[in-house]
Design a protein around this motif. Structure first.
Motif, PDB file in Angstrom:
ATOM      1  N   VAL A 101      70.779  26.221  65.657  1.00  0.00           N
ATOM      2  CA  VAL A 101      70.249  27.496  66.164  1.00  0.00           C
ATOM      3  C   VAL A 101      70.618  28.623  65.212  1.00  0.00           C
ATOM      4  N   THR A 102      69.628  29.446  64.906  1.00  0.00           N
ATOM      5  CA  THR A 102      69.862  30.685  64.145  1.00  0.00           C
ATOM      6  C   THR A 102      69.313  31.849  64.983  1.00  0.00           C
ATOM      7  N   MET A 103      70.108  32.898  65.156  1.00  0.00           N
ATOM      8  CA  MET A 103      69.724  34.032  66.014  1.00  0.00           C
ATOM      9  C   MET A 103      70.044  35.335  65.294  1.00  0.00           C
ATOM     10  N   ALA A 104      69.150  36.302  65.390  1.00  0.00           N
ATOM     11  CA  ALA A 104      69.364  37.629  64.782  1.00  0.00           C
ATOM     12  C   ALA A 104      68.607  38.670  65.588  1.00  0.00           C
ATOM     13  N   GLY A 105      69.054  39.913  65.473  1.00  0.00           N
ATOM     14  CA  GLY A 105      68.391  41.000  66.202  1.00  0.00           C
ATOM     15  C   GLY A 105      68.628  42.343  65.544  1.00  0.00           C
ATOM     16  N   THR A 106      67.851  43.303  65.975  1.00  0.00           N
ATOM     17  CA  THR A 106      67.967  44.670  65.435  1.00  0.00           C
ATOM     18  C   THR A 106      67.531  45.670  66.492  1.00  0.00           C
ATOM     19  N   SER A 107      67.940  46.934  66.313  1.00  0.00           N
ATOM     20  CA  SER A 107      67.593  48.025  67.238  1.00  0.00           C
ATOM     21  C   SER A 107      67.417  49.296  66.437  1.00  0.00           C
ATOM     22  N   ASN A 108      66.465  50.143  66.887  1.00  0.00           N
ATOM     23  CA  ASN A 108      66.209  51.381  66.139  1.00  0.00           C
ATOM     24  C   ASN A 108      67.180  52.499  66.508  1.00  0.00           C
ATOM     25  N   ARG A 109      67.920  52.399  67.595  1.00  0.00           N
ATOM     26  CA  ARG A 109      68.943  53.385  67.960  1.00  0.00           C
ATOM     27  C   ARG A 109      69.954  52.741  68.905  1.00  0.00           C
ATOM     28  N   HIS A 110      70.986  53.485  69.222  1.00  0.00           N
ATOM     29  CA  HIS A 110      72.078  52.988  70.065  1.00  0.00           C
ATOM     30  C   HIS A 110      72.638  51.695  69.469  1.00  0.00           C
ATOM     31  N   LYS A 111      73.043  51.760  68.219  1.00  0.00           N
ATOM     32  CA  LYS A 111      73.486  50.576  67.488  1.00  0.00           C
ATOM     33  C   LYS A 111      74.697  49.911  68.150  1.00  0.00           C
ATOM     34  N   VAL A 112      75.673  50.699  68.554  1.00  0.00           N
ATOM     35  CA  VAL A 112      76.883  50.128  69.156  1.00  0.00           C
ATOM     36  C   VAL A 112      76.531  49.383  70.434  1.00  0.00           C
ATOM     37  N   GLU A 113      75.686  49.966  71.239  1.00  0.00           N
ATOM     38  CA  GLU A 113      75.279  49.318  72.488  1.00  0.00           C
ATOM     39  C   GLU A 113      74.559  47.996  72.204  1.00  0.00           C
ATOM     40  N   PHE A 114      73.708  48.008  71.163  1.00  0.00           N
ATOM     41  CA  PHE A 114      72.991  46.770  70.851  1.00  0.00           C
ATOM     42  C   PHE A 114      73.939  45.689  70.331  1.00  0.00           C
ATOM     43  N   GLU A 115      74.905  46.072  69.534  1.00  0.00           N
ATOM     44  CA  GLU A 115      75.855  45.073  69.034  1.00  0.00           C
ATOM     45  C   GLU A 115      76.608  44.417  70.181  1.00  0.00           C
ATOM     46  N   GLU A 116      76.953  45.191  71.187  1.00  0.00           N
ATOM     47  CA  GLU A 116      77.605  44.609  72.363  1.00  0.00           C
ATOM     48  C   GLU A 116      76.662  43.664  73.095  1.00  0.00           C
ATOM     49  N   ARG A 117      75.386  44.068  73.196  1.00  0.00           N
ATOM     50  CA  ARG A 117      74.413  43.210  73.863  1.00  0.00           C
ATOM     51  C   ARG A 117      74.198  41.914  73.066  1.00  0.00           C
ATOM     52  N   PHE A 118      74.137  42.044  71.727  1.00  0.00           N
ATOM     53  CA  PHE A 118      73.931  40.858  70.902  1.00  0.00           C
ATOM     54  C   PHE A 118      75.105  39.893  71.040  1.00  0.00           C
ATOM     55  N   ALA A 119      76.306  40.438  71.053  1.00  0.00           N
ATOM     56  CA  ALA A 119      77.481  39.582  71.233  1.00  0.00           C
ATOM     57  C   ALA A 119      77.428  38.870  72.579  1.00  0.00           C
ATOM     58  N   HIS A 120      76.962  39.576  73.600  1.00  0.00           N
ATOM     59  CA  HIS A 120      76.834  38.971  74.926  1.00  0.00           C
ATOM     60  C   HIS A 120      75.798  37.851  74.903  1.00  0.00           C
ATOM     61  N   LEU A 121      74.649  38.096  74.263  1.00  0.00           N
ATOM     62  CA  LEU A 121      73.612  37.073  74.163  1.00  0.00           C
ATOM     63  C   LEU A 121      74.108  35.865  73.365  1.00  0.00           C
ATOM     64  N   LYS A 122      74.850  36.105  72.315  1.00  0.00           N
ATOM     65  CA  LYS A 122      75.386  35.010  71.496  1.00  0.00           C
ATOM     66  C   LYS A 122      76.316  34.122  72.328  1.00  0.00           C
ATOM     67  N   ARG A 123      77.138  34.761  73.158  1.00  0.00           N
ATOM     68  CA  ARG A 123      78.049  33.968  73.979  1.00  0.00           C
ATOM     69  C   ARG A 123      77.284  33.070  74.947  1.00  0.00           C
ATOM     70  N   TRP A 124      76.212  33.600  75.533  1.00  0.00           N
ATOM     71  CA  TRP A 124      75.469  32.822  76.524  1.00  0.00           C
ATOM     72  C   TRP A 124      74.514  31.809  75.891  1.00  0.00           C
ATOM     73  N   ILE A 125      74.015  32.107  74.713  1.00  0.00           N
ATOM     74  CA  ILE A 125      73.019  31.221  74.111  1.00  0.00           C
ATOM     75  C   ILE A 125      73.663  30.173  73.217  1.00  0.00           C
TER      76      ILE A 125
END
Length: 690
Positions: free
Chosen positions: A645-669
């Protein structure tokens, strides 16, 4: 080998195509310029500056007010720049028009790409490109590929992502997005600006300016009755947008409104007639206005019955698209009953002057000439600052007052304000009359002392006797005879001097007395003689006052009577500066109010409101909704025992919030699956927050 083949091999561009690449089409240059950010920012800054000017500088006032406030030099500059009517100035309308065009070009250029982003999930991604993202992760799972894909879809849906997948060559690509309406925020913001500007142009004076340029309209600059305004200054009912004002006295009506325009005005016709039935006003204890309202009657040919409605401040009447606001109030032509008390010779011969506010009349003066009095205004309540008995300034209710201008045959004159009731000043009662050179100046007050009955009878009697030569002569002889320090042979001379000094004082106050003394007496004896003459004058004035008191039955002079004499002498001395042959005393009045209405027709108002809502929603989407995209590539491991599995993501604003969300998704996926299978995640390249 052809030229094209050679170019493809060597990587060069043919000369015929180089020219096209170096010189883009003119239409493209125009589109790029009109839709450029720099032009839009420049126009917005210009509008911001204009809005500040329009807020700080009071708009649509008469030019005479600006002339008095700023002087001739700056008045001409401000008028030339259109700063007195910023929102209807030509340059302001041009800026708004250019902003509409510029923003429209910007929307035209960006809309296709933004709308495409709303539907494009971009399933054509490579594993190598995903690993280059700042927020990325990779891992090997023992779970079969199909089960992992189903699990990934469930996690993404729970996190609010919409996902699409593509299968090819044993590889599954999942593309997901969240907050895609952020992209609509850009469109709504820009379209909202366009809509607001279009509404502003619809409510502006563009149509009037065009008709003025074409010669169909001509500004009226004279202050004349409505019947004398030429038709070239009249605007028919077809005018879709305007904002003007009109003052209607009680019991009167109007079917026009006046539109201020530069140094003059236009007359706008209305399709109905407005009648003012009654005007009411409430005041605070200080005399200031707390609220006021008008009972209106709308007479419309399209109605069977007149419409009755009461308007007040912030509670207008909306009728047929016309907004009728309670804006101000004024005098509606109050009737005045005035006594004109002469301040010069023959001071007992007063005149009765029946006046009315906004009218003027000629009155004869005691010297045989005539003066013109123009009644300007009337006020029921007045509060001014006066000194109390302790010498401290405090607010005093002065009651009714009227303003007028007294002019000679050349049209020159001063402005006056007289009060009906006497006022307490430092422990004594006075009738006040303010005088000034122009409406822009402060008032200087003449204080006439009131007697025990709060009237001017005693002052008028004293002044009348002072102006009669036979009375002055008799008083002077009595004063000379009663003065024991005066030898008998000098009694006649002293009496003659006293009478002469009293006559000079009656005509010009102390100034006339001093001038006469300086004319007759040598400079080396001037101080001594002046003191002697002033004592002789005061003796005569005191003797005259005793005669007045005896006629009233007053036997002895108390402190109050002595102060009255001093105040009377001070008032007579100031009369020469008052420059009026009369003191106009208000006896009675019949008050008539006028309501100041502001009438506006704004067809673009709903358009502006719509644009404002679009702008607010667009800004909310831009700043509070982040556009987040996520990709997952799942393929069979090389050993054939699980899934890579390879996973990546990006966001146009609220970078810190997205990084937390990405870490959460990584843990579950990824991580959760490894934990369930007892495996470790390998090849991770996530952000530092992980």
């Amino acid at each position: 080998m052809s030229n094209n083949d050679q170019a493809a091999t060597t990587g060069t561009v043919p000369a015929s195509r180089q020219k096209t690449a170096r010189k883009p089409r003119r239409s493209r240059i125009l589109v790029d310029f009109m839709g450029s950010m720099s032009l839009a920012i420049t126009l917005l800054v210009a509008l911001a500056i204009a809005s500040v000017i329009g807020t700080v500088l009071v708009q649509n006032e008469p030019y005479t007010e600006y002339l008095m406030d700023f002087g001739p030099f700056w008045h001409e500059i401000f008028a030339g720049m259109g700063l007195y009517q910023v929102y209807s100035a030509t340059w302001f309308l041009l800026v708004v028009g250019f902003l509409v065009v510029s923003t429209s070009f910007c929307v035209y250029r960006q809309s296709p790409g933004l709308l495409k982003d709303l539907r494009r999930y971009n399933l054509q991604v490579k594993e190598k490109s995903l690993l280059s993202f700042h927020s990325s992760a990779a891992g090997d799972l023992d779970q079969p590929q199909d089960e992992f894909v189903q699990h990934a879809h469930r996690v993404l849906k729970a996190q609010g992502f919409k996902a699409r997948e593509k299968n090819s060559d044993g590889q599954t690509v999942i593309a997901a997005m969240r907050g895609r309406w952020n992209r609509m925020g850009y469109l709504l913001t820009h379209v909202g600006i366009v809509v607001i500007c279009v509404g502003a142009l619809a409510d502006g004076t563009t149509l009037l300016k065009i008709n003025e340029w074409l010669g169909n309209l001509e500004i009226e600059t004279r202050s004349v009755p409505i019947s004398e305004v030429p038709r070239s200054a009249w605007i028919p009912e077809w005018n879709p947008s305007f904002r003007g004002s009109v003052e209607i006295p009680e019991g009167a009506s109007a079917n026009v409104v006046f539109l201020p325009m530069r140094e003059g005005y236009f007359v706008q016709e209305l399709p109905f007639r407005i009648e003012l039935e009654e005007f009411r006003i409430e005041r605070f204890s200080t005399g200031a206005e707390s609220s006021y309202e008008s009972d209106l009657i709308i007479h419309d040919p399209d109605r069977d019955e007149p419409l009755r409605h009461t308007i007040s401040v912030n509670h207008p009447l909306i009728y047929k698209g016309f907004a009728i606001y309670q804006a101000s109030f004024a005098d509606g032509g109050t009737r005045l009953d005035i006594d004109a008390i002469p301040l010069g010779a023959e001071a007992l011969r007063e005149l009765e002057v029946p006046g009315r506010v906004f009218q003027e009349m000629d009155i004869p003066t005691p010297d045989g000439n005539t003066r013109t009095i123009e009644f300007i205004n009337f006020q029921v309540e007045n509060v001014i600052q006066l000194l109390n008995e302790e010498g401290v300034r405090e607010n005093r209710h002065m009651g009714p007052s009227f303003d007028f201008r007294l002019m000679d045959r050349t049209g020159h004159g001063l402005y006056y304000r007289n009060y009906k009731r006497p006022a307490l000043q430092e422990g004594a009662m006075y009738f006040l009359s303010g005088v000034r050179e122009s409406p822009a100046d402060e008032f200087h007050y003449l204080f006439l002392p009131a007697d025990a009955d709060d009237s001017l009878d005693r002052f008028r009697t004293y002044l009348a006797m002072l102006h009669k030569p036979e009375v002055r002569n008799e008083i002077a002889r009595q004063v000379a005879r009663d003065d024991e320090t005066v030898p008998n042979e000098q009694t006649q001379a002293i009496a003659s001097t006293t009478a002469e000094l009293m006559g000079l004082f009656a005509q010009g106050g102390y100034t006339a007395v001093h001038n006469e003394i300086e004319r007759r007496v040598p400079a080396e004896r001037l101080d001594d003689v002046r003191d002697l003459m002033i004592r002789i004058l005061h003796a005569g004035l005191q003797g005259l006052y005793m005669e007045v008191l005896q006629d009233e039955g007053v036997v002895s002079i108390q402190e109050e009577e002595q102060r009255f004499l001093e105040d009377t002498i001070s008032a007579i001395n100031a009369i020469s500066l008052y420059q009026s042959p009369f003191f106009f005393h208000l006896k009675d009045f019949e008050h008539r109010e006028a309501s100041g209405l502001q009438i506006a027709r704004a067809p673009g108002q709903s358009t502006v409101y719509t644009g404002s809502v679009m702008l607010i929603v667009g800004i909310f989407l831009l700043f509070y909704v982040s556009y987040q995209r996520l990709w997952i590539i799942a393929r069979r491991r090389e050993d054939g025992q699980g899934t890579h599995v390879t996973m990546a993501g990006t966001s146009n604003r609220h970078k810190v919030e997205f990084e937390e969300r990405f870490a959460h998704l990584k843990r579950w996926i990824i991580d959760q699956q490894n934990a369930d299978d007892g495996q470790k995640t390998t090849g991770s390249n996530t952000n530092k927050n992980d």
